[in-house]
Design a protein around this motif. Structure first.
Motif, PDB file in Angstrom:
ATOM      1  N   ARG A 266     -37.124 -21.993  42.429  1.00  0.00           N
ATOM      2  CA  ARG A 266     -37.337 -21.980  40.989  1.00  0.00           C
ATOM      3  C   ARG A 266     -37.573 -20.563  40.459  1.00  0.00           C
ATOM      4  N   GLY A 267     -38.321 -19.781  41.209  1.00  0.00           N
ATOM      5  CA  GLY A 267     -38.610 -18.423  40.761  1.00  0.00           C
ATOM      6  C   GLY A 267     -37.353 -17.573  40.649  1.00  0.00           C
ATOM      7  N   GLU A 270     -35.289 -18.692  37.527  1.00  0.00           N
ATOM      8  CA  GLU A 270     -35.860 -18.243  36.255  1.00  0.00           C
ATOM      9  C   GLU A 270     -35.668 -16.734  36.061  1.00  0.00           C
ATOM     10  N   ALA A 271     -35.925 -15.955  37.119  1.00  0.00           N
ATOM     11  CA  ALA A 271     -35.762 -14.505  37.009  1.00  0.00           C
ATOM     12  C   ALA A 271     -34.299 -14.130  36.796  1.00  0.00           C
ATOM     13  N   TYR A 291     -34.856  -9.879  42.561  1.00  0.00           N
ATOM     14  CA  TYR A 291     -34.480 -11.009  43.413  1.00  0.00           C
ATOM     15  C   TYR A 291     -35.369 -11.095  44.646  1.00  0.00           C
ATOM     16  N   GLU A 293     -38.389 -10.006  45.061  1.00  0.00           N
ATOM     17  CA  GLU A 293     -39.742 -10.418  44.696  1.00  0.00           C
ATOM     18  C   GLU A 293     -39.796 -11.921  44.414  1.00  0.00           C
ATOM     19  N   ALA A 294     -38.831 -12.417  43.636  1.00  0.00           N
ATOM     20  CA  ALA A 294     -38.813 -13.844  43.316  1.00  0.00           C
ATOM     21  C   ALA A 294     -38.571 -14.674  44.566  1.00  0.00           C
ATOM     22  N   ARG A 295     -37.716 -14.202  45.466  1.00  0.00           N
ATOM     23  CA  ARG A 295     -37.432 -14.937  46.694  1.00  0.00           C
ATOM     24  C   ARG A 295     -38.673 -15.025  47.581  1.00  0.00           C
ATOM     25  N   ASP A 297     -41.767 -15.060  46.555  1.00  0.00           N
ATOM     26  CA  ASP A 297     -42.662 -16.046  45.943  1.00  0.00           C
ATOM     27  C   ASP A 297     -42.178 -17.467  46.241  1.00  0.00           C
ATOM     28  N   ASP A 298     -40.889 -17.692  46.114  1.00  0.00           N
ATOM     29  CA  ASP A 298     -40.339 -19.025  46.381  1.00  0.00           C
ATOM     30  C   ASP A 298     -40.552 -19.429  47.838  1.00  0.00           C
TER      31      ASP A 298
END
Length: 458
Positions: A266-267, A270-271, A291, A293-295, A297-298
């Motif tokens: 989801r992160g 959204e990013a 990408y 950073e969001a990965r 978190d996911d």
């Protein structure tokens, strides 16, 4: 023959200027310093009557000194001496113009040369030092010509140095520029006018080839190939505009591919959506840092979800990964979770076998026949006896023995846990079946005893 009195007066008037002002004539004949105009001697002519007015000469000298003082090119020494002369009379004015002016101007020129030398570049310093070691004529020549030639050389060298300092400078330009700096002014000028354009064109094509080799998107590859097949101007246009445009399109395609990945969280979605709604710089920033950073978190969220529903081994491994680095998280998701699940499954498979070990032991047989442990024996005995009770006498007894052996074997094979029927495995009927069997067995025994008594009485 005597000259007339009038002729003698005229002769005296004619000879007077040469006698009274010999220095003016000599000053007019001597070379003047650069940029210096001598006193106005053209107006020092006798009038029509042959008379020279000393007051007019002073006025002309004073006007000349004032002009020199107002000249912005006049140095400090000249200004100080001119100001002092203006405070004096005709003699002081004439002395300044004939003696002080050349001397002060020479000193001022050397001061100016020293100032230029201090502020100039390497070429200016070298030329100024050479002039200072020479004559005053060398100083004047430097101020009129030499300094500008030297400054041009320094400017050219500064341009070359700036080109070499540019991080975009290619190998060809750098090598040619460094070679030019080791030469003279002509070598530097040749580099700027001839070598630089040629070397830069070659370096630009090399750069396009490097971009083409590293490109991953279709747009950049096609634009680079088109530029390589074109002119030098096409190559420059690609490097300054076309590359950025094509890269922006390829970046958007790359973001869409990442968002379409089945493992995308989801992160990341959204990013990625936010970046696509922004500028080309936003898209590039997402690909470079957003990408990742969001990965991360996911992946941590996914690990937490696995940890919540996992067994003991999974929970332990997941907790350890969460406490470590992101590399530990990735390793858990790729390998660790499956190893931990296998351990949990193995532990779960061993646990039921351990639970069955106490039930497999034979139950104790109470003497009074009370308790669940006696039920299998009562059921077993009754099976044989009941089967023969409908028949007569001895046959029933024999049947009882046979039935006991058979049923006992069956009871031993099927007794998984107390209270379960041997044939059907139905739970919950232990007490009821045991009581009925005991009653039937007791009745059969009484019948047999009664028959024996009758036989004995008869």
């Amino acid at each position: 023959m005597k000259l007339p009195k009038v002729s003698a007066v005229i002769a005296a008037a004619v000879l007077a200027p040469a006698v009274l002002f010999p220095s003016s004539a000599s000053a007019a004949d001597s070379p003047q310093p650069a940029g210096v105009s001598g006193p106005d001697t053209a107006s020092d002519k006798p009038d029509d009557a042959g008379h020279q007015d000393a007051g007019d000469q002073e006025k002309r000298d004073r006007a000349e000194v004032q002009r020199i003082l107002a000249d912005k090119e006049s140095g400090r020494g000249v200004r100080d001496a001119a100001g002092k002369a203006l405070k004096g009379g005709a003699a002081e004015l004439r002395h300044f113009l004939e003696v002080e002016l050349p001397k002060q101007r020479a000193d001022d020129d050397r001061v100016m040369l020293g100032r230029i030398m201090a502020e100039g570049g390497p070429a200016v310093k070298a030329a100024a030092g050479k002039a200072l070691d020479g004559t005053y004529a060398d100083v004047v020549k430097f101020l009129k010509e030499g300094q500008f030639t030297a400054r041009a050389e320094d400017e050219d060298r500064a341009k070359v140095q700036a080109i070499l300092a540019d991080k975009e400078c290619g190998r060809g330009v750098r090598e040619a520029g460094e070679k030019a700096l080791k030469g003279d002014a002509a070598a530097v000028r040749h580099f700027l006018e001839v070598e630089l354009p040629r070397q830069r064109a070659d370096d630009n094509r090399v750069k396009v080839a490097q971009i083409l080799s590293a490109a991953t998107g279709r747009g950049v590859k096609e634009a680079a190939i088109q530029a390589m097949n074109g002119t030098d101007a096409d190559v420059v246009t690609f490097l300054t505009k076309g590359w950025a445009t094509a890269q922006a399109e390829d970046d958007r395609v790359a973001v869409l591919r990442l968002m379409a990945d089945k493992d995308c969280g989801r992160g990341v979605r959204e990013a990625g959506s936010k970046a696509l709604d922004g500028t080309a710089a936003d898209v590039r920033r997402f690909l470079e840092t957003g990408y990742a950073e969001a990965r991360q978190d996911d992946d941590r969220v996914k690990l937490s979800q696995i940890m919540d529903v996992g067994g003991p081994a999974v929970k332990a491994a997941a907790g350890k990964a969460l406490s470590g680095t992101y590399a530990d998280v990735v390793k858990f998701l790729k390998e660790g979770q499956f190893t931990a699940r296998a351990q949990d499954e193995a532990d779960a498979a061993r646990k039921p076998a351990q639970d069955r070990t106490p039930d497999a032991k034979p139950a104790a047989q109470p003497e009074s026949g009370q308790g669940q442990g006696v039920q299998p024996a009562a059921v077993t005995t009754t099976t044989g006896t009941t089967g023969t009770a409908g028949t007569t006498g001895t046959t029933g007894t024999t049947g009882t023995a046979t039935g006991t052996t058979t049923a006992g074997t069956a009871a031993t094979a099927t007794s998984a846990r107390p209270g379960q029927l041997a044939a059907t495995g139905t739970d919950g009927l232990g007490w009821e079946a045991g009581g009925a069997a005991a009653a039937v067995a007791a009745g059969a025994a009484l019948v047999a005893v009664s028959r024996r008594r009758r036989s004995a009485g008869s």
